[in-house]
Design an enzyme around this catalytic site. Structure first.
Site, PDB file in Angstrom:
ATOM      1  N   ASP A 203      15.450  -0.438   8.294  1.00 26.30           N
ATOM      2  CA  ASP A 203      14.765  -1.511   7.549  1.00 26.30           C
ATOM      3  C   ASP A 203      13.764  -2.213   8.470  1.00 26.30           C
ATOM      4  O   ASP A 203      13.934  -3.363   8.833  1.00 26.30           O
ATOM      5  CB  ASP A 203      15.851  -2.469   7.043  1.00 26.30           C
ATOM      6  CG  ASP A 203      15.328  -3.616   6.213  1.00 26.30           C
ATOM      7  OD1 ASP A 203      14.125  -3.637   5.919  1.00 26.30           O
ATOM      8  OD2 ASP A 203      16.157  -4.482   5.865  1.00 26.30           O
ATOM      9  N   ARG A 204      12.710  -1.488   8.847  1.00 23.27           N
ATOM     10  CA  ARG A 204      11.789  -1.984   9.874  1.00 23.27           C
ATOM     11  C   ARG A 204      10.710  -2.917   9.322  1.00 23.27           C
ATOM     12  O   ARG A 204      10.095  -3.666  10.053  1.00 23.27           O
ATOM     13  CB  ARG A 204      11.161  -0.775  10.589  1.00 23.27           C
ATOM     14  CG  ARG A 204      10.112  -1.059  11.627  1.00 23.27           C
ATOM     15  CD  ARG A 204      10.651  -1.917  12.775  1.00 23.27           C
ATOM     16  NE  ARG A 204       9.621  -2.187  13.751  1.00 23.27           N
ATOM     17  CZ  ARG A 204       8.614  -3.044  13.577  1.00 23.27           C
ATOM     18  NH1 ARG A 204       8.496  -3.729  12.457  1.00 23.27           N
ATOM     19  NH2 ARG A 204       7.716  -3.214  14.540  1.00 23.27           N
ATOM     20  N   LYS A 205      10.459  -2.841   8.037  1.00 22.71           N
ATOM     21  CA  LYS A 205       9.455  -3.712   7.376  1.00 22.71           C
ATOM     22  C   LYS A 205       8.135  -3.732   8.159  1.00 22.71           C
ATOM     23  O   LYS A 205       7.649  -4.784   8.588  1.00 22.71           O
ATOM     24  CB  LYS A 205       9.976  -5.134   7.194  1.00 22.71           C
ATOM     25  CG  LYS A 205      11.183  -5.228   6.275  1.00 22.71           C
ATOM     26  CD  LYS A 205      11.543  -6.666   5.977  1.00 22.71           C
ATOM     27  CE  LYS A 205      12.718  -6.814   5.044  1.00 22.71           C
ATOM     28  NZ  LYS A 205      14.029  -6.481   5.657  1.00 22.71           N
ATOM     29  N   PHE A 206       7.545  -2.555   8.302  1.00 25.59           N
ATOM     30  CA  PHE A 206       6.244  -2.454   8.985  1.00 25.59           C
ATOM     31  C   PHE A 206       5.189  -3.266   8.236  1.00 25.59           C
ATOM     32  O   PHE A 206       5.211  -3.313   6.995  1.00 25.59           O
ATOM     33  CB  PHE A 206       5.795  -0.989   9.031  1.00 25.59           C
ATOM     34  CG  PHE A 206       6.657  -0.119   9.910  1.00 25.59           C
ATOM     35  CD1 PHE A 206       6.487  -0.116  11.290  1.00 25.59           C
ATOM     36  CD2 PHE A 206       7.634   0.701   9.363  1.00 25.59           C
ATOM     37  CE1 PHE A 206       7.269   0.694  12.106  1.00 25.59           C
ATOM     38  CE2 PHE A 206       8.421   1.513  10.171  1.00 25.59           C
ATOM     39  CZ  PHE A 206       8.238   1.509  11.546  1.00 25.59           C
TER      40      PHE A 206
ATOM     41  N   SER B 125      14.251 -10.835  -2.087  1.00 27.98           N
ATOM     42  CA  SER B 125      15.383 -11.533  -2.703  1.00 27.98           C
ATOM     43  C   SER B 125      15.393 -13.015  -2.365  1.00 27.98           C
ATOM     44  O   SER B 125      16.221 -13.754  -2.875  1.00 27.98           O
ATOM     45  CB  SER B 125      16.691 -10.899  -2.207  1.00 27.98           C
ATOM     46  OG  SER B 125      16.792 -11.008  -0.799  1.00 27.98           O
TER      47      SER B 125
ATOM     48  N   GLY C  18      25.365  -6.348   2.486  1.00 28.68           N
ATOM     49  CA  GLY C  18      25.645  -6.575   3.906  1.00 28.68           C
ATOM     50  C   GLY C  18      26.895  -7.400   4.078  1.00 28.68           C
ATOM     51  O   GLY C  18      28.014  -6.890   4.035  1.00 28.68           O
ATOM     52  N   ARG C  19      26.704  -8.718   4.192  1.00 31.79           N
ATOM     53  CA  ARG C  19      27.829  -9.613   4.492  1.00 31.79           C
ATOM     54  C   ARG C  19      28.894  -9.628   3.403  1.00 31.79           C
ATOM     55  O   ARG C  19      30.047  -9.954   3.675  1.00 31.79           O
ATOM     56  CB  ARG C  19      27.288 -11.017   4.773  1.00 31.79           C
ATOM     57  CG  ARG C  19      26.567 -11.109   6.112  1.00 31.79           C
ATOM     58  CD  ARG C  19      25.716 -12.356   6.216  1.00 31.79           C
ATOM     59  NE  ARG C  19      24.530 -12.285   5.352  1.00 31.79           N
ATOM     60  CZ  ARG C  19      23.658 -13.273   5.195  1.00 31.79           C
ATOM     61  NH1 ARG C  19      23.842 -14.416   5.823  1.00 31.79           N
ATOM     62  NH2 ARG C  19      22.603 -13.112   4.411  1.00 31.79           N
TER      63      ARG C  19
HETATM   64  O1  S5P Z   1      14.114  -8.921  -0.058  1.00 30.44           O
HETATM   65  C1  S5P Z   1      14.897  -8.503   0.791  1.00 30.44           C
HETATM   66  C2  S5P Z   1      14.653  -7.308   1.466  1.00 30.44           C
HETATM   67  C3  S5P Z   1      15.587  -6.834   2.361  1.00 30.44           C
HETATM   68  S1  S5P Z   1      15.342  -5.263   3.029  1.00 30.44           S
HETATM   69  N1  S5P Z   1      16.055  -9.156   1.046  1.00 30.44           N
HETATM   70  C4  S5P Z   1      16.988  -8.718   1.955  1.00 30.44           C
HETATM   71  O2  S5P Z   1      18.034  -9.353   2.111  1.00 30.44           O
HETATM   72  N2  S5P Z   1      16.745  -7.553   2.652  1.00 30.44           N
HETATM   73  C5  S5P Z   1      17.690  -7.071   3.687  1.00 30.44           C
HETATM   74  O3  S5P Z   1      18.944  -6.795   3.065  1.00 30.44           O
HETATM   75  C6  S5P Z   1      17.969  -8.061   4.822  1.00 30.44           C
HETATM   76  O4  S5P Z   1      17.091  -7.820   5.910  1.00 30.44           O
HETATM   77  C7  S5P Z   1      19.415  -7.763   5.179  1.00 30.44           C
HETATM   78  O5  S5P Z   1      19.448  -6.722   6.142  1.00 30.44           O
HETATM   79  C8  S5P Z   1      20.033  -7.228   3.901  1.00 30.44           C
HETATM   80  C9  S5P Z   1      20.862  -8.242   3.126  1.00 30.44           C
HETATM   81  O6  S5P Z   1      21.998  -8.628   3.838  1.00 30.44           O
HETATM   82  P1  S5P Z   1      23.127  -9.563   3.184  1.00 30.44           P
HETATM   83  O7  S5P Z   1      24.096  -9.792   4.307  1.00 30.44           O
HETATM   84  O8  S5P Z   1      22.476 -10.828   2.715  1.00 30.44           O
HETATM   85  O9  S5P Z   1      23.749  -8.785   2.041  1.00 30.44           O
END
Ligand code: S5P
Length: 284
Positions: free
Chosen positions: A92-95, A152, A241-242
Site C-alpha cells: 500500500d505505497r500510495k505513489f 475512508s 487492519g486493527r
Molecule cells: O482510504 C483509505 C485507503 C487505505 S489504503 N483508508 C485506509 O484506511 N487505507 C489503509 O487501510 C490504511 O493505510 C491502513 O493500512 C488500512 C486500514 O487499517 P485499519 O486498522 O483502520 O483497519
C-alpha cells in the site's frame, strides 16, 4: 450481467492482467474476500500475524516502510508465507509523484516493491503520468495497479469530479489499472447503462475502513461493516487492519484471538457476497 452479480471466478475471465486474474482466482479458491492490512512495526509481529491470518485471506496488504527492523530477508519470508497460505501481496505505497520518480520508487531503493508485490496503488493527483511511470516497471512483471478514487477518512478530498476523473484515467489504462481503492462501485461514472455494455469494464474494488465493532478511530478513520461494504455498496474485497489484530504487539499479541477475528471477518465478507450474487447456503 453486471459484474457485481457475477462470481469472482467468472470475472477472472474478463481480465487480461495477471495480478487481477490471480486475485480473483485466489478469492474464489479460498472462498475469502478478506484482505488483512498488517500495519505492525516489528518484523516478528508482522510475520506472526501474517502466518496466523494467512489461511483466511485472499490478500495481505503491507506498509513495508513502517517496519523498523526491515532487512531484505523479510521479503523472502513474506514470499514463503504467500506460497504457504496462497495469498496475494499488495504493498500500500500510495505513489503520488511524477512518472520518473514513481518508477524509481517502485523499482529501486531498499524495498524494491515491484519485485515482490503483486499489486500496488497510486493517488491520481499527478494525472495519467503516475500510471505510465509505474506501468513502465510493473507491466513487464505482470503487476497490477489500484487507483485511490476515494478514501475512508473524514473530510477526504477524493470525492465528486476527482473520483470521476480517477475512473476515466483508469479506463484509459485498463491493461495495468485493475481497480480502485474506493468506498463503493464505480460503474456509474460518466456512463449511462446503455453506453457501457456488459463485460467492457470490470474494475475490482478494494475497500478499507471496515470493522464490525468500531465506527472510527481518534484520527479520522471511518468504519463500516463487511455487509454494508460488500452487499450494499457492491465492493469486492474488505480490507481490515486493527479490527483483526487490535493494538496488540509482542507479548500482547493473542494469536488465538487474531485467528478467530480473521475467521469471523472472512465469514461475514463471504456471506455478504453470496447474498449479493443471489446464491443460497451461506458458509458458517
Ligand atoms: O482510504 C483509505 C485507503 C487505505 S489504503 N483508508 C485506509 O484506511 N487505507 C489503509 O487501510 C490504511 O493505510 C491502513 O493500512 C488500512 C486500514 O487499517 P485499519 O486498522 O483502520 O483497519
Amino acid at each position: 450481467m453486471s459484474s457485481h452479480r457475477k462470481s469472482y471466478g467468472q470475472r477472472a475471465a474478463d481480465h487480461s492482467n495477471p495480478a487481477a486474474q490471480l486475485l480473483l482466482h485466489t478469492i474464489e479458491r479460498k472462498k475469502s474476500n478478506l484482505a488483512v492490512s498488517v500495519d505492525l512495526t516489528k518484523t516478528s509481529d508482522f510475520l506472526k500475524v501474517i502466518d496466523v491470518v494467512g489461511p483466511y485471506v485472499c490478500l495481505i496488504k503491507t506498509h513495508i516502510d513502517i517496519l523498523e527492523d526491515f532487512t531484505p530477508d523479510v521479503i523472502e519470508r513474506l514470499k514463503l508465507l504467500s506460497a504457504k497460505h496462497d495469498f496475494v501481496v499488495f504493498e500500500d505505497r500510495k505513489f503520488a509523484d511524477i512518472g520518473n520518480t514513481v518508477a524509481l520508487q517502485y523499482s529501486s531503493g531498499v524495498h524494491k516493491i515491484a519485485s515482490w508485490s503483486h499489486i500496488t496503488n497510486a493517488h491520481p493527483v499527478p494525472g495519467p503520468s503516475v500510471i505510465t511511470g509505474l506501468a513502465s516497471v510493473g507491466l513487464p512483471l505482470g503487476r497490477g495497479l489500484l487507483l485511490l478514487a476515494q478514501m475512508s477518512t473524514e473530510g477526504s478530498l477524493a470525492t465528486g469530479s476527482y473520483t470521476d476523473d480517477a475512473v476515466r484515467m483508469a479506463r484509459a489504462h485498463r491493461e495495468f489499472v485493475i481497480g480502485f481503492i474506493a468506498q463503493r462501485r464505480m460503474d456509474h461514472v460518466g456512463t449511462s447503462p446503455s453506453s457501457l455494455p456488459d463485460g467492457v469494464e470490470d474494475f475490482i474494488i478494494l475497500t478499507p475502513g471496515v470493522s464490525l465493532e468500531m465506527s472510527g478511530d481518534s484520527m479520522g478513520q471511518q468504519y463500516r461493516t463487511p455487509e454494508k461494504v460488500i452487499l450494499e455498496n457492491g465492493c469486492d474485497v474488505i480490507i481490515v487492519g486493527r479490527g483483526i489484530y487490535g493494538k496488540g504487539t509482542g507479548d500482547a499479541l493473542d494469536v488465538g484471538c487474531v485467528a478467530l477475528q480473521a475467521e469471523k471477518y472472512r465469514t461475514e465478507g463471504w456471506n455478504a457476497y453470496l447474498k449479493r450474487i443471489g446464491s443460497t447456503g451461506p458458509t458458517s
